[in-house]
Design a protein around this motif. Structure first.
Motif, short mmCIF file in Angstrom:
data_model
loop_
_atom_site.label_atom_id
_atom_site.label_comp_id
_atom_site.label_asym_id
_atom_site.label_seq_id
_atom_site.Cartn_x
_atom_site.Cartn_y
_atom_site.Cartn_z
N GLN A 166 44.59 35.99 39.04
CA GLN A 166 43.55 35.84 40.05
C GLN A 166 42.22 35.57 39.36
OE1 GLN A 166 43.43 38.87 43.11
NE2 GLN A 166 45.64 39.24 43.01
N LEU A 167 41.36 34.84 40.05
CA LEU A 167 39.99 34.64 39.57
C LEU A 167 39.10 35.70 40.22
CD1 LEU A 167 39.85 30.75 39.74
CD2 LEU A 167 39.60 32.13 37.67
N LEU A 192 42.46 22.70 44.62
CA LEU A 192 42.35 23.95 45.34
C LEU A 192 43.08 23.74 46.66
CD1 LEU A 192 38.58 24.87 44.79
CD2 LEU A 192 40.51 25.23 43.27
N ILE A 249 42.47 32.56 44.49
CA ILE A 249 41.02 32.58 44.67
C ILE A 249 40.75 33.24 46.02
CG2 ILE A 249 38.91 31.21 44.93
CD1 ILE A 249 40.22 28.99 43.36
N ILE A 309 35.07 34.01 47.05
CA ILE A 309 34.79 33.21 45.86
C ILE A 309 34.86 31.72 46.19
CG2 ILE A 309 35.68 32.56 43.58
CD1 ILE A 309 36.36 35.48 43.11
N TYR A 310 35.82 31.35 47.01
CA TYR A 310 35.93 29.94 47.41
C TYR A 310 34.66 29.47 48.12
CZ TYR A 310 37.34 25.74 49.90
OH TYR A 310 37.38 24.46 50.39
#
Length: 397
Positions: free
Chosen positions: A259-260, A359, A382, A386-387
């Motif tokens: 995960q980011l 994405l 994401i 965050i996106y």
């Protein structure tokens, strides 16, 4: 205080740490009578009393003078055989074998009840972080909504080196191996399998149901490349391998995946061999704990803590399965960074794309099917928050 006699199985990294600690500190009141190893003649870095080593497990298991067993070997099936026989002989056990516990969890607890012995395995999950103790004791009057964890120090070390020091995957892995954080065969760590074993164990302690590790979807870090690292650095993000289990209306979803994360999230500052666990519960809300998850003494500490539990006859929760809670393999669609493909991907809800990544909204089943066509494909979750930030930072195609 009574002096206790123990039999030790395994004298590797953790076993050596436990033995050394018990020899150096008499406060535990525990003497190691026999140590079962595969190779008695192997050279070791410390002195051992003559005759303490044996290659025969029954020299320990059949010894009525030995009060309990410390099981610290690698082979999960051999470990299970040892633990089962110890129970049958009326001996309690402390173990740190996450694969054995995860694969045989329900049977082990049923055997524990049948033979009236105790079985502790805090060292099997997250090294020095006492997460099982917290789930069993601190949260026993609360309702847990989710557990999320960086549970593998090897993966976290590699990812830290890749994002913070621009190392490629191979050089970061080699450094982890040189420092003793990774095995010569790192598959279980970097594939995410090790995290999945630990997550399966945590699911029982958090939610009261058993989940076989194979039921938990899995994506590791062994395919991650510089495209992802550059993307993460550009947006001030870090890459973490996270195992998570959530209670959604009485149905438990679990998965392991990269995960980011950004600086607002607790996992952002968990670096190198450290582990971190975030528990979200109804009354206590979010609580975060961290600690070393790799190395000899962090895991040995958890084993030593369980040995004191045995000495002081700590009561343990009765084996039980909670009603009205089930495991679900249905996982919601989420936003992913997807890389490692060479041709156009079909069937995804594309949100943005570049020449080397996209994405998209997807779920594990869709991505696993795509990976059959694109063997080097990988994905990294994401969050929606965050996106939204990424969308505002640049014009996405």
């Amino acid at each position: 205080m009574k002096n206790f006699k123990a039999g030790l199985f395994g004298l590797g990294v953790v076993g050596s740490g436990v033995y050394t600690a018990l020899q150096q500190n008499q406060k535990y009141g525990i003497s190691i009578e026999k140590i079962a190893v595969k190779n008695i003649d192997k050279e070791r870095d410390f002195d051992l009393p003559t005759g303490i080593l044996t290659a025969q497990s029954d020299e320990i298991l059949e010894n009525e003078d030995i009060d309990f067993i410390i099981e610290l070997i690698n082979d999960p099936e051999e470990a299970f055989t040892i633990v089962k026989k110890a129970f049958e002989k009326g001996k309690s056990v402390v173990s740190a074998n996450k694969k054995m516990v995860a694969l045989h969890h329900q049977e082990l607890l049923e055997l524990r009840e049948k033979y009236g012995v105790k079985f502790f395995y805090e060292g099997a999950v997250c090294g020095s972080v006492p997460i099982l103790r917290l789930l069993d004791q601190h949260y026993k009057s609360d309702k847990i909504k989710s557990v999320k964890a960086i549970a593998n120090g090897t993966c976290n070390f590699i990812l830290s080196k890749m994002t913070a020091e621009n190392q490629d995957y191979d050089s970061a892995l080699k450094e982890a191996q040189d420092l003793g954080f990774a095995e010569l065969d790192p598959y279980s760590d970097v594939s995410g399998e090790d995290t999945r074993f630990k997550l399966a164990i945590m699911v029982y302690h958090a939610f009261g149901i058993f989940v076989h590790p194979q039921e938990i979807p899995l994506e590791g870090i062994d395919y991650l490349d510089e495209t992802l690292v550059q993307f993460a650095q550009k947006h001030q993000l870090k890459i973490k391998l996270i195992g998570e289990a959530c209670n959604i209306g009485g149905k438990i979803n679990a998965k392991v995946e990269p995960q980011l994360v950004n600086e607002k999230q607790d996992f952002y500052n968990i670096e190198n061999e450290y582990n971190g666990i975030l528990v979200n519960a109804e009354f206590t809300a979010e609580q975060f704990v961290k600690g070393k998850g790799a190395g000899s003494f962090p895991t040995a500490l958890a084993v030593l803590s369980n040995l004191k539990d045995l000495i002081y006859d700590l009561a343990i929760a009765k084996y039980s399965i909670k009603p009205n809670i089930t495991y679900s393999t249905e996982i919601e669609r989420e936003i992913y960074f997807i890389g490692g493909f060479e041709t156009e991907l079909s069937g995804l809800e594309i949100l943005a794309k570049d020449e080397t990544y996209c994405l998209a909204k997807s779920d594990f089943k869709e991505l696993e099917k795509l990976k059959q066509k694109h063997p080097n494909l990988y994905w990294v979750k994401i969050s929606q928050d965050i996106y939204e930030i990424i969308k505002n930072q640049e014009v996405l195609i």
